[in-house]
Design an enzyme around this catalytic site. Sequence first.
Site, PDB file in Angstrom:
ATOM      1  N   GLU B  60       0.824  -1.219   0.000  1.00 25.16           N
ATOM      2  CA  GLU B  60       0.000   0.000   0.000  1.00 25.16           C
ATOM      3  C   GLU B  60       0.849   1.256   0.000  1.00 25.16           C
ATOM      4  O   GLU B  60       0.543   2.239  -0.685  1.00 25.16           O
ATOM      5  CB  GLU B  60      -0.920   0.018   1.227  1.00 25.16           C
ATOM      6  CG  GLU B  60      -2.074  -0.965   1.176  1.00 25.16           C
ATOM      7  CD  GLU B  60      -1.673  -2.391   1.538  1.00 25.16           C
ATOM      8  OE1 GLU B  60      -0.508  -2.606   1.961  1.00 25.16           O
ATOM      9  OE2 GLU B  60      -2.514  -3.288   1.385  1.00 25.16           O
ATOM     10  N   HIS B 129     -11.389  -5.078   9.216  1.00 25.90           N
ATOM     11  CA  HIS B 129     -11.961  -5.186   7.863  1.00 25.90           C
ATOM     12  C   HIS B 129     -13.325  -4.501   7.786  1.00 25.90           C
ATOM     13  O   HIS B 129     -14.226  -4.989   7.104  1.00 25.90           O
ATOM     14  CB  HIS B 129     -12.128  -6.657   7.470  1.00 25.90           C
ATOM     15  CG  HIS B 129     -10.898  -7.308   6.912  1.00 25.90           C
ATOM     16  ND1 HIS B 129      -9.759  -7.479   7.637  1.00 25.90           N
ATOM     17  CD2 HIS B 129     -10.632  -7.837   5.691  1.00 25.90           C
ATOM     18  CE1 HIS B 129      -8.841  -8.099   6.891  1.00 25.90           C
ATOM     19  NE2 HIS B 129      -9.352  -8.322   5.704  1.00 25.90           N
TER      20      HIS B 129
HETATM   21  C1  LIG Z   1      -2.551  -4.487   4.507  1.00 24.00           C
HETATM   22  C2  LIG Z   1      -3.462  -5.406   3.795  1.00 24.00           C
HETATM   23  N1  LIG Z   1      -3.571  -5.318   2.459  1.00 24.00           N
HETATM   24  C3  LIG Z   1      -4.407  -6.138   1.796  1.00 24.00           C
HETATM   25  C4  LIG Z   1      -5.138  -7.069   2.454  1.00 24.00           C
HETATM   26  C5  LIG Z   1      -6.070  -7.996   1.694  1.00 24.00           C
HETATM   27  N2  LIG Z   1      -5.576  -9.356   1.741  1.00 24.00           N
HETATM   28  C6  LIG Z   1      -6.013 -10.237   2.646  1.00 24.00           C
HETATM   29  S1  LIG Z   1      -5.229 -11.683   2.545  1.00 24.00           S
HETATM   30  C7  LIG Z   1      -4.311 -11.159   1.242  1.00 24.00           C
HETATM   31  C8  LIG Z   1      -3.357 -12.074   0.595  1.00 24.00           C
HETATM   32  C9  LIG Z   1      -2.280 -12.510   1.446  1.00 24.00           C
HETATM   33  O1  LIG Z   1      -1.508 -13.405   0.708  1.00 24.00           O
HETATM   34  P1  LIG Z   1      -0.405 -14.268   1.404  1.00 24.00           P
HETATM   35  O2  LIG Z   1       0.362 -13.433   2.361  1.00 24.00           O
HETATM   36  O3  LIG Z   1       0.355 -14.952   0.348  1.00 24.00           O
HETATM   37  O4  LIG Z   1      -1.229 -15.310   2.288  1.00 24.00           O
HETATM   38  P2  LIG Z   1      -2.282 -16.410   1.820  1.00 24.00           P
HETATM   39  O5  LIG Z   1      -3.607 -15.737   1.685  1.00 24.00           O
HETATM   40  O6  LIG Z   1      -1.794 -17.002   0.561  1.00 24.00           O
HETATM   41  O7  LIG Z   1      -2.321 -17.372   2.957  1.00 24.00           O
HETATM   42  C10 LIG Z   1      -4.618  -9.853   0.917  1.00 24.00           C
HETATM   43  C11 LIG Z   1      -4.010  -9.103  -0.177  1.00 24.00           C
HETATM   44  C12 LIG Z   1      -5.019  -7.113   3.857  1.00 24.00           C
HETATM   45  N3  LIG Z   1      -5.718  -7.982   4.595  1.00 24.00           N
HETATM   46  N4  LIG Z   1      -4.169  -6.290   4.493  1.00 24.00           N
END
Ligand SMILES: Cc1ncc(C[n+]2csc(CCOP(=O)(O)OP(=O)(O)O)c2C)c(N)n1
Lengths: 342, 323
Positions: B60, B129
Amino acid sequence: MSGSINCPPQPPQFRNDGLRPDEHRKLLATMMRIRVFEERIADLVLEKKIITPCHLYTGQEAVATGVCHALNSDDYLFGTHRSHGHYLAKGGNLKAAMAEIFGRATGCSKGRGGSMHLVAPEVGILGTSSIVSGSMSISVGTALAESIRGSQRITVVFHGDGVPEEGSWHESANLAAVKRLPIIFVCENNLYCTHLALDKRRVHDNIPEMAKAHGFKTLAADGNNVLEVLAAARQAVKTARAGEGPTLIECRTYRWRGHVGPNYDVDLGLRDQQEIDAWKDRCPIKHFGNFLVDEKIMTRAEVDKVWQEACAEVEQAISYSLASPYPDAADVTKNVYRGAGQ
Amino acid sequence: MTVISYAKAINEAHRQLLATDERVFLIGQGVESPWCVGTTTLGLVEQFGTTRVIDTPISELAVTGSAIGAAMTGMRPIVFHPRMDFMYLALDPIINHCASWHYMFGGAVNVPVTIRGIVNRGNEQAAQHSQSPYSLYCHVPGLKVVAPASPYDAKGLLVAAVRDDNPVLYIDDRWLYQTEEEVPDEIYEVPLGKGKICREGADVTVVAVSYLVKEAMTAAAELAKQGISVEVIDPRTLKPLDTDLILSSVKKTGRLVIADPDNPICSLGDHISSLVYGSLFGSLKTSIQRVNLPDCPVPASTSLEKAYFPNYQSIIAAVKRMF
Ligand SMILES: Cc1ncc(C[n+]2csc(CCOP(=O)(O)OP(=O)(O)O)c2C)c(N)n1
């Protein structure tokens, strides 16, 4: 979609490493409890009995299970939006997590947190954060506190492959390394971050190298092989307890379900079925069960019994949750602060 | 004119801005995702390509800062955040840099960036959220803040935000995405800083923000049956606020309810109260009533969410307290 990075290598290869039979059984049981927990939740989400968004851990069970088996009950654990498995593997109360996911007053967070915000201080879980990278700096803090205290308690923080895209991961890694803190980063590289595959987000598939550049020791383990994860975790734990600084363990694995369950994101064109099937073939639980039977550590009937026990426990937790009251609306603003009047 | 949804109106504004102004580009997490931004970015990658419609890693701070830097060169970026909760990771580029830049350098460089913050709450998503911190950004000198409550305003305010020479925070609300109304097919602006009277009335003014505008309209219809005539005002732009519109309405009715779906302390509601008390103290028939979120993080469980988020009934109750 499925570039070469997404093609799994061969199935997990287990080596009999002289664990006690009860340890083998526990590893199997923990993975099965997580699997049943997650898959029943998938049903319940489809039935609209569960409302809170659930990011399911199905497929990744060996990572939490292997790592947590190397920890003491009072070691700290931090997680993410996808932490049901971490919580259960660390010894969090299964009923309290289920009730939380059902939004009930008997939930571990009293219905305030939902699926993404689980807590179990009695086993070192001070809370999971659903902000990507949110746990990183805080986990450095518990490690810092224990290093000031001079205790033997260490901290483990689980994070996805998306997290090193945030500045917070790098700042936390550098701080942990420069202060030689007793912390382990466990990177669960499941190849996807929501809708984007790894190669759309990074030029290089090199998360451990970045940790190394910050001063971490690094280890890699097949994230579908609970024994390999456990061995890596034991080494990292030893390093941390000896005051020799932080380690990052990268565990390559795969989440079977879509980013936020219960679907598979195939219909949305995000992943292809072949890729999912290939990873399902590498099921961490099926292969470990077969290994235990082949090595005559457990009989097939014993393996099946462990599964049935997990099913029974999860069903009981569902009944318990359904019978539990919702939080009282009059209490909505309680617990903002600790102290008088709360 | 065509009847379209709030989400479609945002999509159309993006499409027409991209089509008519080559300085415009769109960047943020999830443009290509089927769920991150509802349907508001649907089809944009296909039409304009990934050079101008850019999906990003989860970064971000870097993504927002990069949009700000691009704006300094004369581009007109729209950088969006699928949830306002995640936008906190970008507060440094937004507040220390973007908002102060024009002033700090004596007007030498301006930052025509549009930051789109999406409010996405409900369905047991809990504190990290669910947030809608409109007021926090109104507090920052140098930012303009808009919060459309209807499809017409959703389209027109986005166009105006992008065409403005200053940083504008555009806050849209997923609870409104299905709302429909007639919207002009061509590109148009809703001027920044101008509120609107959504319903005229004589007995009490309700200033409502975002999803509470709709709730205020329902409340007003209900109260009309009970003989209370409610004037509903939607400021649309929260900063700079259309104070003339609010003051002239309250002068007429003598009663004010402020319905803003944000935490109450040091908030937009506080600001409007102080304005009205300061200017119209003598002409108020009774004290100002407030409808807000409580001073409490957002809970998960549906039973608590129901108690947490105000609706038309909360507004009716606030109005009734005045009679
Ligand atoms: C600061 C922030 N940006 C965006 C999100 C939205 N978001 C939730 S989970 C996620 C993906 C995370 O991916 P990863 O770290 O690879 O974990 P996985 O979901 O694959 O377990 C995103 C972008 C968030 N929760 N927090």
